[in-house]
Design a protein around this motif. Structure first.
Motif, PDB file in Angstrom:
ATOM      1  N   TYR A 148      -8.973  -6.549   2.138  1.00  0.00           N
ATOM      2  CA  TYR A 148      -8.255  -5.336   1.755  1.00  0.00           C
ATOM      3  C   TYR A 148      -7.245  -5.636   0.652  1.00  0.00           C
ATOM      4  CZ  TYR A 148     -10.072  -3.242   6.071  1.00  0.00           C
ATOM      5  OH  TYR A 148     -10.896  -2.766   7.056  1.00  0.00           O
ATOM      6  N   ASP A 149      -6.884  -4.597  -0.081  1.00  0.00           N
ATOM      7  CA  ASP A 149      -5.826  -4.722  -1.083  1.00  0.00           C
ATOM      8  C   ASP A 149      -4.461  -4.739  -0.399  1.00  0.00           C
ATOM      9  OD1 ASP A 149      -7.521  -4.629  -3.393  1.00  0.00           O
ATOM     10  OD2 ASP A 149      -7.736  -2.459  -3.114  1.00  0.00           O
ATOM     11  N   GLY A 150      -3.451  -5.219  -1.125  1.00  0.00           N
ATOM     12  CA  GLY A 150      -2.070  -5.118  -0.661  1.00  0.00           C
ATOM     13  C   GLY A 150      -1.607  -6.229   0.257  1.00  0.00           C
ATOM     14  N   LEU A 151      -2.392  -7.288   0.429  1.00  0.00           N
ATOM     15  CA  LEU A 151      -1.980  -8.333   1.367  1.00  0.00           C
ATOM     16  C   LEU A 151      -1.004  -9.345   0.779  1.00  0.00           C
ATOM     17  CD1 LEU A 151      -4.416  -7.071   2.993  1.00  0.00           C
ATOM     18  CD2 LEU A 151      -4.490  -9.264   4.154  1.00  0.00           C
ATOM     19  N   GLU A 152      -0.645  -9.147  -0.497  1.00  0.00           N
ATOM     20  CA  GLU A 152       0.408 -10.000  -1.065  1.00  0.00           C
ATOM     21  C   GLU A 152       1.757  -9.726  -0.388  1.00  0.00           C
ATOM     22  OE1 GLU A 152      -0.281  -6.396  -3.657  1.00  0.00           O
ATOM     23  OE2 GLU A 152      -1.543  -8.010  -2.860  1.00  0.00           O
ATOM     24  N   ARG A 153       1.845  -8.661   0.390  1.00  0.00           N
ATOM     25  CA  ARG A 153       3.059  -8.411   1.199  1.00  0.00           C
ATOM     26  C   ARG A 153       3.231  -9.492   2.258  1.00  0.00           C
ATOM     27  NH1 ARG A 153       2.071  -3.134   4.137  1.00  0.00           N
ATOM     28  NH2 ARG A 153      -0.117  -3.762   3.892  1.00  0.00           N
ATOM     29  N   PHE A 154       2.118 -10.126   2.638  1.00  0.00           N
ATOM     30  CA  PHE A 154       2.142 -11.075   3.754  1.00  0.00           C
ATOM     31  C   PHE A 154       1.821 -12.508   3.339  1.00  0.00           C
ATOM     32  CE2 PHE A 154       0.390  -6.940   5.151  1.00  0.00           C
ATOM     33  CZ  PHE A 154       1.434  -6.525   5.967  1.00  0.00           C
ATOM     34  N   PHE A 155       1.070 -12.661   2.255  1.00  0.00           N
ATOM     35  CA  PHE A 155       0.581 -13.973   1.848  1.00  0.00           C
ATOM     36  C   PHE A 155       1.015 -14.282   0.417  1.00  0.00           C
ATOM     37  CE2 PHE A 155      -3.321 -12.714   4.557  1.00  0.00           C
ATOM     38  CZ  PHE A 155      -2.764 -13.247   5.714  1.00  0.00           C
TER      39      PHE A 155
END
Length: 364
Positions: A148-155
């Motif tokens: 999914y998109d947007g996982l740079e919030r976590f990684f």
């Protein structure tokens, strides 16, 4: 060099096991001389499914943390220490060149110890909202493959590669199998088929929905292929005596089930969502409210927001199901729209792209 040693961990549910097996199969096709070892949690389904797929597996004494205070939670620190110790021992004996984690209880200890030994490591995060294990591992591994998109919030952004989730390769051309699938299940040609899936272990709420609404479903002129899951089969198998209703504990020929289906009711585990995008049939998601961070609702919402599926919250089934389902059955236009839109979200090359990243780590 092609006689690599590759260690993998993924388990607890089919959503973690099958991606790990799919990655191993792709790597095995590239490196036939490679040696593979899986690490799972003792007494979980990977201890059965992985050997069935032809791979060796070792088990760790590890479970997850429950949301309430239980004896199991009090035991967790001891299980974690024991699992870290045994993961270290397994790695020392096997001497892998790369470690791959696809989630599940055993994945954390194995990847933690592999990273601490300097072994190049990759995690594959299936969900739109990652669990705590992969968040903790993200600073230790070299690559994070996401769906999914947007996982740079976590990684860390520099480690992320959007590949999608690995799926079974036999799902890539299910339309050509429809006639064969109808014969395989003994279905009535021309009658709409409803496929009901509650995940590999089953979902009581979905099973209860089917039991409660069987009379209603008969009025909708559908025939039903119903997978109850291992935990619930004995409670619901009697419903298989009803005309046009088939009850299965587990469907091994899932490609045939998808091929035969016209409409699907499903949980929203990450693996199921990825498969359903490729399958391209109209779907009604009933996310499990019991999973960590409510990630199934987030997975389903990502599809619903694209007008590519319907979603009914578990607590709303009694109120909303009949209305939403009857509208869907009565509208070929809505069925076609959902089918067209969900196909656009499919990432069909996930397994190969993840294997490409593993290969880069092996050759560094």
């Amino acid at each position: 060099m092609s006689n690599y040693k590759i260690i993998l961990s993924g388990g607890g549910t089919g959503g973690h096991i099958y991606p790990a097996i799919a990655i191993a199969n792709e790597l095995k096709s590239r490196f036939p001389e490679a040696e593979f070892l899986f690490v799972g949690a003792k007494d979980r389904m990977e201890m059965e499914k992985v050997p069935q797929a032809g791979y060796k597996i070792k088990g760790l004494w590890i479970t997850g943390i429950e949301r309430r205070l239980t004896l199991k939670n009090l035991m967790f620190p001891f299980k974690l220490i024991n699992s870290l110790w045994n993961a270290r021992k397994i790695i020392k004996q096997f001497q892998p060149e790369v470690a791959i984690g696809t989630g599940g209880f055993a994945s954390g200890p194995l990847l933690q110890m592999a990273a601490s030994k300097g072994i190049p490591s990759l995690i594959q995060e299936q969900n739109s909202y990652p669990g705590i294990t992969n968040k903790l591992l993200s600073n230790k591994v070299q690559k994070i493959c996401v769906a999914y998109d947007g996982l740079e919030r976590f990684f860390p952004k520099s480690k992320i590669l959007k590949t999608g989730n690995p799926v079974r390769q036999d799902l890539l051309d299910i339309n050509s199998k429809r006639n064969e699938a109808i014969k395989f299940f003994g279905l009535v040609e021309g009658k709409k088929t409803l496929l009901v899936l509650g995940g590999s272990l089953g979902a009581r709420a979905i099973n209860e929905l089917l039991k409660r609404e069987l009379d209603f479903l008969q009025t909708q002129q559908v025939q039903i292929i119903w997978q109850t899951g291992k935990l619930y089969y004995n409670d619901y198998k009697i419903n298989g005596d009803i005309k046009h209703v088939q009850v299965h504990q587990f469907i091994n020929n899932i490609d045939y089930a998808y091929a035969a289906a016209d409409i699907i009711i499903s949980r929203a585990g990450a693996g199921s969502v990825s498969e359903l995008c490729i399958v391209g049939k109209p779907v009604v998601f009933v996310p499990s409210p019991y999973v960590a961070e409510d990630h199934q609702t987030k997975n389903a919402k990502a599809i619903v927001d694209e007008k590519a599926a319907l979603m009914i919250a578990q607590e709303d089934l009694k109120v909303d199901f009949k209305n939403k389902f009857s509208q869907l059955v009565a509208s070929p236009e809505q069925q076609q729209q959902l089918s067209d839109n969900i196909k656009k979200l499919a990432l069909v090359n996930a397994t190969k792209e993840i294997a490409d990243e593993v290969e880069k780590l092996l050759k560094k």
